[in-house]
Design an enzyme around this catalytic site. Sequence first.
Site, PDB file in Angstrom:
ATOM      1  N   PRO A  16     117.488  86.514 -50.589  1.00 55.15           N
ATOM      2  CA  PRO A  16     116.840  86.643 -49.291  1.00 55.15           C
ATOM      3  C   PRO A  16     117.928  86.719 -48.223  1.00 55.15           C
ATOM      4  CG  PRO A  16     116.684  84.368 -50.099  1.00 55.15           C
ATOM      5  CD  PRO A  16     117.352  85.170 -51.169  1.00 55.15           C
ATOM      6  N   CYS A  99     119.775  77.372 -44.857  1.00 52.47           N
ATOM      7  CA  CYS A  99     120.238  78.199 -43.738  1.00 52.47           C
ATOM      8  C   CYS A  99     121.117  77.383 -42.791  1.00 52.47           C
ATOM      9  CB  CYS A  99     119.028  78.762 -42.982  1.00 52.47           C
ATOM     10  SG  CYS A  99     119.523  79.755 -41.564  1.00 52.47           S
ATOM     11  N   GLY A 200     126.225  83.367 -54.769  1.00 50.44           N
ATOM     12  CA  GLY A 200     127.494  83.219 -54.072  1.00 50.44           C
ATOM     13  C   GLY A 200     128.625  83.995 -54.689  1.00 50.44           C
ATOM     14  N   GLY A 223     123.866  88.919 -53.076  1.00 50.43           N
ATOM     15  CA  GLY A 223     123.729  88.935 -51.627  1.00 50.43           C
ATOM     16  C   GLY A 223     124.613  90.012 -51.030  1.00 50.43           C
ATOM     17  N   ARG A 224     125.718  89.571 -50.390  1.00 50.02           N
ATOM     18  CA  ARG A 224     126.567  90.521 -49.648  1.00 50.02           C
ATOM     19  C   ARG A 224     127.181  91.590 -50.540  1.00 50.02           C
ATOM     20  NH1 ARG A 224     130.356  86.122 -47.476  1.00 50.02           N
ATOM     21  NH2 ARG A 224     129.760  85.358 -49.536  1.00 50.02           N
TER      22      ARG A 224
HETATM   23  C1  LIG Z   1     123.300  88.191 -43.294  1.00 49.67           C
HETATM   24  C2  LIG Z   1     122.815  87.101 -44.209  1.00 49.67           C
HETATM   25  C3  LIG Z   1     121.529  86.638 -44.086  1.00 49.67           C
HETATM   26  C4  LIG Z   1     121.074  85.619 -44.931  1.00 49.67           C
HETATM   27  N1  LIG Z   1     119.791  85.195 -44.813  1.00 49.67           N
HETATM   28  C5  LIG Z   1     119.311  84.279 -45.683  1.00 49.67           C
HETATM   29  C6  LIG Z   1     117.940  83.907 -45.655  1.00 49.67           C
HETATM   30  O1  LIG Z   1     117.137  84.413 -44.861  1.00 49.67           O
HETATM   31  N2  LIG Z   1     117.529  82.970 -46.551  1.00 49.67           N
HETATM   32  C7  LIG Z   1     118.383  82.397 -47.469  1.00 49.67           C
HETATM   33  O2  LIG Z   1     117.967  81.560 -48.255  1.00 49.67           O
HETATM   34  N3  LIG Z   1     119.670  82.754 -47.524  1.00 49.67           N
HETATM   35  C8  LIG Z   1     120.143  83.685 -46.671  1.00 49.67           C
HETATM   36  N4  LIG Z   1     121.432  84.089 -46.777  1.00 49.67           N
HETATM   37  C9  LIG Z   1     122.283  83.543 -47.866  1.00 49.67           C
HETATM   38  C10 LIG Z   1     122.210  84.449 -49.096  1.00 49.67           C
HETATM   39  O3  LIG Z   1     120.917  84.477 -49.629  1.00 49.67           O
HETATM   40  C11 LIG Z   1     123.208  84.007 -50.176  1.00 49.67           C
HETATM   41  O4  LIG Z   1     122.829  82.757 -50.686  1.00 49.67           O
HETATM   42  C12 LIG Z   1     124.627  83.903 -49.630  1.00 49.67           C
HETATM   43  O5  LIG Z   1     124.944  85.036 -48.847  1.00 49.67           O
HETATM   44  C13 LIG Z   1     125.653  83.768 -50.760  1.00 49.67           C
HETATM   45  O6  LIG Z   1     125.585  84.861 -51.610  1.00 49.67           O
HETATM   46  P1  LIG Z   1     126.597  86.141 -51.512  1.00 49.67           P
HETATM   47  O7  LIG Z   1     127.994  85.592 -51.550  1.00 49.67           O
HETATM   48  O8  LIG Z   1     126.216  86.928 -52.731  1.00 49.67           O
HETATM   49  O9  LIG Z   1     126.307  86.843 -50.231  1.00 49.67           O
HETATM   50  C14 LIG Z   1     121.924  85.075 -45.922  1.00 49.67           C
HETATM   51  C15 LIG Z   1     123.231  85.550 -46.033  1.00 49.67           C
HETATM   52  C16 LIG Z   1     123.681  86.561 -45.207  1.00 49.67           C
HETATM   53  C17 LIG Z   1     125.084  87.071 -45.370  1.00 49.67           C
END
Ligand SMILES: Cc1cc2nc3c(=O)[nH]c(=O)nc-3n(C[C@H](O)[C@H](O)[C@H](O)COP(=O)(O)O)c2cc1C
Length: 320
Positions: A16, A99, A200, A223-224
């Site tokens: 998300p 969050c 992550g 995610g990213r």
């Molecule tokens: C722009 C952005 C928006 C995010 N919004 C949410 C969100 O609405 N709900 C949530 O649980 N995590 C949110 N996250 C966290 C991601 O779901 C994820 O757990 C976090 O980015 C780590 O994963 P990654 O390293 O693959 O990005 C957000 C992250 C980013 C970068």
Amino acid sequence: MRIGSLILKNSLFLAPMAGISDLPYRQIMKAFGAGLVFTEMVSANGLVYEGRRTRELLRSNATEGPLGVQIFGSDPDILAQAAVLVENDGDLLDINMGCPVKKVVRSGAGSALLREPKRVARIIRSVRRATSRPLTIKIRSGWDHSSENYLEIGHIAQEEGADAVTLHPRTRAQGFSGKSAWEHIHALKQRLRIPVIGSGDIFDAEDALSMRAGSGCDAVMIGRGGYGNPWLLRDILELEKANARPSAPSREDRLRVVLRHFDLHLEQFGPVRTLGEMRKHLCWYSRGLCGASSFRAQVNSSRGVDELRKATRAFFLLEP
Ligand SMILES: Cc1cc2nc3c(=O)[nH]c(=O)nc-3n(C[C@H](O)[C@H](O)[C@H](O)COP(=O)(O)O)c2cc1C
């Protein structure tokens, strides 16, 4: 892969992400193999008190299922009411407890909940009573380094009837700095009977396999790493299945996906919003390609979607 009563075709999920994981983005990620996609986080207060405007974030269609709906809030009763209101909007309900954003934390929601384990228990209990949908929570490792309590929070969730826990192993204080501590995912997996989903720093297919092998997690969340790169999902699935990584997409392959994303966006949100939102995605889709920096300048100065689409075709097809 199973979460409560929900059976999923694989254990590769789309995270998300507020401002990112809207319907068109989820449709693209789904097409590349995501076994479960999540909405952006949706305010429980907004759902209960404002209704229509908040429900915009729940726009969905049949092509993207199964869909997880994520809500955030701090009041157990309001979260339970919201859970009922979104019951038919998705296949699974997730509560955001990670969050780090100031406005969210100030309202007592998101990662602020990690400082209130008793409230976490009350929330999960009341939401569990309100809905029979599969229920998950998404957490960070803790508020800060000195108060890492993901094992306690995960255990509370399990005992109160949650069907799985997603852990992004950074603290609230860390934001997105440093590296995520995958060893926390391993420790949580050891502690719980219910599935643990790791989130992550999955930026390439090998990362996903290492997280899985090192932590024993039941699913990984992208995610990213998926920004402008839905091929990451395909690569992970292929690497797991055939132990080989498919070749990188050509510029033509990329163009096809970009134009599909563009059309899905226009269809849902119309030209004004598409211009703003697709700028960001186009910068990501073009990353690392020859000519990307001048393309980015064009993207940001385009005055309408037609101009933007023309520049996009020319860039990916290397037209002068
Ligand atoms: C722009 C952005 C928006 C995010 N919004 C949410 C969100 O609405 N709900 C949530 O649980 N995590 C949110 N996250 C966290 C991601 O779901 C994820 O757990 C976090 O980015 C780590 O994963 P990654 O390293 O693959 O990005 C957000 C992250 C980013 C970068």
